[in-house]
Design an enzyme around this catalytic site. Structure first.
Site, mmCIF file in Angstrom:
data_model
loop_
_atom_site.group_PDB
_atom_site.id
_atom_site.type_symbol
_atom_site.label_atom_id
_atom_site.label_comp_id
_atom_site.label_asym_id
_atom_site.label_seq_id
_atom_site.Cartn_x
_atom_site.Cartn_y
_atom_site.Cartn_z
ATOM 1 C CB SER A 1 -0.941 0.001 1.208
ATOM 2 O OG SER A 1 -0.215 0.024 2.423
ATOM 3 C CD GLU B 1 0.882 -8.136 -15.740
ATOM 4 O OE1 GLU B 1 -0.107 -7.566 -15.236
ATOM 5 O OE2 GLU B 1 0.811 -9.213 -16.348
ATOM 6 C CE LYS C 1 2.679 -19.093 -24.850
ATOM 7 N NZ LYS C 1 1.439 -19.223 -24.083
#
Length: 223
Positions: free
Chosen positions: A120, A146, A187
């Site tokens: 946070s 990401e 992958k």
């Protein structure tokens, strides 16, 4: 869904566990702060490798092109791989997107999965580190992050900084399965740094075309 406590996580990190059920997280730089008593997560740190977006002169990216080699080349034209030193930083600008990875190399037991959650303290600055990233049982490698700056000011991201948390929960029914079986079709197993997307390896377009043909034939039959 029950969350695994810090106490159980410490036990899973122990070498006394059977290998299939042992949790590997390397390195744990500060066990007292990264696996805090009474909590249900392990803190994760930001690695040194990043993939950032280039403002390339591309009309679009086609992940399902018939030419997989050309698709792979376009993916790499669109993105650039950079490495920074520990304690060094790069700046993530507002609305900019980058791919990073954890400093920690992990191997999940066959019966545990995980969710990556942002801290946070970083979130209050506008930083998002994962879009509901799930880590599947048996996964081995660094974890992709990401990174997005949703705030209005640039943010300095330091390699090695505690960037998020990894929450674990139990997966029923995997007790007899092996890591080798869980690796099939994955992958990104064994990743050691942030990697380019390999979406172009999917066979989704072929499946969609085949489905469309079957659906068309079935519709004609019904008519």
């Amino acid at each position: 869904m029950s969350i695994i406590s810090a106490k159980v996580l410490r036990e899973r990190l122990s070498s006394t566990q059977e290998d299939r059920f042992r949790l590997y997280v390397v390195p744990v730089l500060d066990a007292d702060s990264q696996v805090r008593t009474g909590q249900g997560a392990i803190d994760i740190r930001l690695g040194t490798d990043f993939i950032i977006t280039r403002r390339a002169q591309l009309t679009h990216i086609d992940p399902y092109s018939d030419d997989k080699k050309a698709s792979a080349e376009k993916f790499q034209q669109y993105q650039e791989h950079i490495t920074i030193g520990f304690g060094k930083h790069f700046i993530l600008h507002p609305r900019q997107y980058a791919i990073g990875s954890t400093l920690e190399y992990v191997r999940f037991p066959v019966d545990l999965a995980g969710l990556v959650m942002g801290r946070s303290s970083w979130g209050r600055l506008g930083l998002v580190i994962a879009m509901a990233t799930m880590v599947h049982p048996g996964y081995t490698g660094v974890i992709t992050l990401e990174l997005q700056n949703l705030g209005d000011a640039p943010i300095s991201l330091y390699a090695g900084a505690r960037i998020g948390q990894l929450v674990f929960y139990e997966v029923k029914g995997n007790e007899e399965i092996t890591h080798k079986e869980l690796y099939k079709g994955s992958k990104y197993i064994g990743a050691i740094s942030a990697g380019f997307s390999r979406l172009y390896e999917d066979n989704e377009r072929t499946k969609m075309i085949a489905f469309g043909e079957r659906y068309s034939q079935a519709s004609q039959f019904l008519l």
